[in-house]
Design a protein around this motif. Sequence first.
Motif, PDB file in Angstrom:
ATOM      1  N   CYS A 171       0.869  -0.697   0.068  1.00 47.36           N
ATOM      2  CA  CYS A 171      -0.478   0.182   0.044  1.00 47.36           C
ATOM      3  C   CYS A 171       0.454   1.431  -0.438  1.00 47.36           C
ATOM      4  CB  CYS A 171      -0.874  -0.269   0.849  1.00 47.36           C
ATOM      5  SG  CYS A 171      -2.354  -1.329   1.092  1.00 47.36           S
ATOM      6  N   MET A 172       2.004   1.144   0.769  1.00 47.96           N
ATOM      7  CA  MET A 172       3.366   2.414   0.846  1.00 47.96           C
ATOM      8  C   MET A 172       3.575   2.946  -0.790  1.00 47.96           C
ATOM      9  SD  MET A 172       3.126   3.742   3.605  1.00 47.96           S
ATOM     10  CE  MET A 172       4.827   4.161   4.133  1.00 47.96           C
ATOM     11  N   ARG A 173       4.433   1.305  -1.286  1.00 47.87           N
ATOM     12  CA  ARG A 173       4.344   1.322  -2.762  1.00 47.87           C
ATOM     13  C   ARG A 173       3.175   1.957  -2.948  1.00 47.87           C
ATOM     14  NH1 ARG A 173       7.144  -3.559  -5.646  1.00 47.87           N
ATOM     15  NH2 ARG A 173       8.815  -2.904  -4.952  1.00 47.87           N
ATOM     16  N   PHE A 174       2.416   1.663  -3.737  1.00 51.57           N
ATOM     17  CA  PHE A 174       1.081   1.799  -4.088  1.00 51.57           C
ATOM     18  C   PHE A 174       0.479   3.764  -4.656  1.00 51.57           C
ATOM     19  CE2 PHE A 174      -0.125  -2.396  -4.727  1.00 51.57           C
ATOM     20  CZ  PHE A 174       0.544  -2.575  -5.581  1.00 51.57           C
ATOM     21  N   TYR A 175       0.677   3.559  -2.843  1.00 56.82           N
ATOM     22  CA  TYR A 175       0.926   5.663  -2.423  1.00 56.82           C
ATOM     23  C   TYR A 175       1.844   6.362  -3.532  1.00 56.82           C
ATOM     24  CZ  TYR A 175      -3.686   6.247   0.234  1.00 56.82           C
ATOM     25  OH  TYR A 175      -4.976   6.263   0.686  1.00 56.82           O
ATOM     26  N   GLU A 176       3.018   6.076  -3.031  1.00 57.39           N
ATOM     27  CA  GLU A 176       3.839   6.260  -3.799  1.00 57.39           C
ATOM     28  C   GLU A 176       3.921   6.788  -5.388  1.00 57.39           C
ATOM     29  OE1 GLU A 176       7.209   8.419  -2.260  1.00 57.39           O
ATOM     30  OE2 GLU A 176       6.626   7.709  -0.032  1.00 57.39           O
ATOM     31  N   ARG A 177       3.461   5.586  -6.130  1.00 52.34           N
ATOM     32  CA  ARG A 177       3.887   5.967  -7.579  1.00 52.34           C
ATOM     33  C   ARG A 177       2.076   6.652  -8.233  1.00 52.34           C
ATOM     34  NH1 ARG A 177      -1.424   5.467  -8.666  1.00 52.34           N
ATOM     35  NH2 ARG A 177      -1.707   3.317  -7.620  1.00 52.34           N
ATOM     36  N   GLN A 178       0.995   6.694  -6.576  1.00 54.89           N
ATOM     37  CA  GLN A 178      -0.673   7.954  -7.274  1.00 54.89           C
ATOM     38  C   GLN A 178       0.259   9.279  -6.926  1.00 54.89           C
ATOM     39  OE1 GLN A 178      -3.761   6.251  -6.143  1.00 54.89           O
ATOM     40  NE2 GLN A 178      -3.812   7.869  -4.452  1.00 54.89           N
ATOM     41  N   PHE A 179       1.074   9.268  -6.257  1.00 53.13           N
ATOM     42  CA  PHE A 179       1.930  11.054  -5.707  1.00 53.13           C
ATOM     43  C   PHE A 179       2.344  11.268  -6.945  1.00 53.13           C
ATOM     44  CE2 PHE A 179       2.268   9.819  -1.109  1.00 53.13           C
ATOM     45  CZ  PHE A 179       1.031  11.126  -0.655  1.00 53.13           C
ATOM     46  N   VAL A 180       2.937  10.329  -7.562  1.00 52.62           N
ATOM     47  CA  VAL A 180       4.420  10.550  -8.504  1.00 52.62           C
ATOM     48  C   VAL A 180       3.147  10.630 -10.021  1.00 52.62           C
ATOM     49  CG1 VAL A 180       5.942   9.468 -10.704  1.00 52.62           C
ATOM     50  CG2 VAL A 180       5.887   9.079  -8.194  1.00 52.62           C
ATOM     51  N   THR A 181       2.113   9.599 -10.262  1.00 52.67           N
ATOM     52  CA  THR A 181       1.254  10.288 -11.732  1.00 52.67           C
ATOM     53  C   THR A 181       0.094  11.338 -10.897  1.00 52.67           C
ATOM     54  OG1 THR A 181      -0.431   8.110  -9.674  1.00 52.67           O
ATOM     55  CG2 THR A 181       0.898   7.023 -11.576  1.00 52.67           C
ATOM     56  N   ARG A 182       0.392  11.511 -10.046  1.00 49.86           N
ATOM     57  CA  ARG A 182      -0.765  12.399  -9.707  1.00 49.86           C
ATOM     58  C   ARG A 182       0.265  14.206  -9.654  1.00 49.86           C
ATOM     59  NH1 ARG A 182      -5.536  11.225  -5.253  1.00 49.86           N
ATOM     60  NH2 ARG A 182      -6.328   9.585  -6.652  1.00 49.86           N
ATOM     61  N   GLU A 183       1.275  14.100 -10.944  1.00 50.26           N
ATOM     62  CA  GLU A 183       2.098  15.431 -10.677  1.00 50.26           C
ATOM     63  C   GLU A 183       1.673  16.586 -10.680  1.00 50.26           C
ATOM     64  OE1 GLU A 183       7.066  16.191 -12.082  1.00 50.26           O
ATOM     65  OE2 GLU A 183       5.517  14.294 -12.678  1.00 50.26           O
ATOM     66  N   GLU A 184       1.039  16.419 -12.137  1.00 47.98           N
ATOM     67  CA  GLU A 184       0.066  18.377 -12.112  1.00 47.98           C
ATOM     68  C   GLU A 184      -0.869  18.651 -10.902  1.00 47.98           C
ATOM     69  OE1 GLU A 184      -2.864  20.004 -15.428  1.00 47.98           O
ATOM     70  OE2 GLU A 184      -2.172  18.295 -15.740  1.00 47.98           O
ATOM     71  N   LEU A 185      -1.079  17.591 -10.285  1.00 41.48           N
ATOM     72  CA  LEU A 185      -2.125  17.894  -9.094  1.00 41.48           C
ATOM     73  C   LEU A 185      -1.342  18.165  -7.997  1.00 41.48           C
ATOM     74  CD1 LEU A 185      -4.836  18.396  -7.869  1.00 41.48           C
ATOM     75  CD2 LEU A 185      -4.588  15.714  -7.015  1.00 41.48           C
ATOM     76  N   ASN A 186       0.277  17.797  -7.694  1.00 40.22           N
ATOM     77  CA  ASN A 186       0.996  17.747  -6.627  1.00 40.22           C
ATOM     78  C   ASN A 186       1.141  18.978  -7.348  1.00 40.22           C
ATOM     79  OD1 ASN A 186      -0.746  15.764  -5.983  1.00 40.22           O
ATOM     80  ND2 ASN A 186       2.175  14.515  -6.711  1.00 40.22           N
ATOM     81  N   ASN A 187       1.667  19.284  -7.979  1.00 42.37           N
ATOM     82  CA  ASN A 187       2.149  20.797  -8.307  1.00 42.37           C
ATOM     83  C   ASN A 187       1.943  21.646  -7.782  1.00 42.37           C
ATOM     84  OD1 ASN A 187       5.140  19.503  -9.085  1.00 42.37           O
ATOM     85  ND2 ASN A 187       4.331  19.417 -11.183  1.00 42.37           N
ATOM     86  N   ASP A 188       0.627  22.096  -7.956  1.00 48.82           N
ATOM     87  CA  ASP A 188      -0.147  23.074  -7.584  1.00 48.82           C
ATOM     88  C   ASP A 188      -0.605  22.938  -5.762  1.00 48.82           C
ATOM     89  OD1 ASP A 188      -2.545  24.733  -8.690  1.00 48.82           O
ATOM     90  OD2 ASP A 188      -4.079  22.871  -7.094  1.00 48.82           O
TER      91      ASP A 188
END
Length: 299
Positions: A171-188
């Motif tokens: 789950c931790m690994r998949f959340y890390e992946r999710q942070f990466v795939t939501r890069e545009e949202l995260n930058n905002d």
Amino acid sequence: MDIIKADTIEQYNRYFGFQTKHPLVGVVHFDRSDNQPTHKMTLGFYALFLKKTTGCIINYGKTVYDFDDETVVSFAPGQTVGIHRTEDGPTPEAIGLLFHPDFLHRTSLAQKMKQYSFFSYASNEALHLSVDERIILQDYMDKITHELNHPIDKFSKPLIISNIEVLLNYCMRFYERQFVTREELNNDVLVRFERLLNGYWDSGMAKQHGLPTVKYFADKICLSPNYFGDLVKSETGKTAHEYIQLKIAEVAKSALLDSNLSTKQVAEMLGFQYPQHFLRFFKKQVGCTPKEFMNDAVA
């Protein structure tokens, strides 16, 4: 709506009509339960739900989350979750892993639970899975189910604990992946965070409310503190707290060099209640006292 208390897994199972195979750990299948009314329930144990089809809405705090395909939501002991069946919707096909903190006593996993910060994420920060990721989590739930159906022996608890730990690590690994795939949202989010940080001192908030906190900015950005902190860490390599500390040090250095303020006045402007706290903070962050810093700048 009355809040139902489920301090134990036995109470939880009794409410839904599930069989209890172990008093401290269980895997439940909601498509096998006929009793799924709208309800609010406070849990006394950890719960992680793997949801594969639509059919209900989860409330967590003031947040509503549409419980959609291929998602994982997690809850820690003491949290309250509300379940609302959608009208004429299909029976939710979900699998829940339940484990009581007592089950972790005297295990290495008990010491590691704090690192699984997603148990304190809000429901709208659920983990969205690919098909392959869901299969992996399903496989470990099946392994735990197999152990619960096996006659208890000296290997039962270590095997269940190890499978829970591996599942949580995935789950931790998949959340890390999710942070990466939501890069545009995260930058905002980071842009808004930086803007709010700058505005905290410009608006005089520090004088009124003291030093800024992670919770303050998380609330402003409408994220849970844990999710916000993990997002900042994934994007910057620093925790949200470390990021705030560095910003305070930056503002402090600028104020000491670019104004006629005394050290005491700078401390007050930044939100420190006592000047000596500012002196200790500055020495730790910058490596010298404010006076030494100003003397070096002039030299």
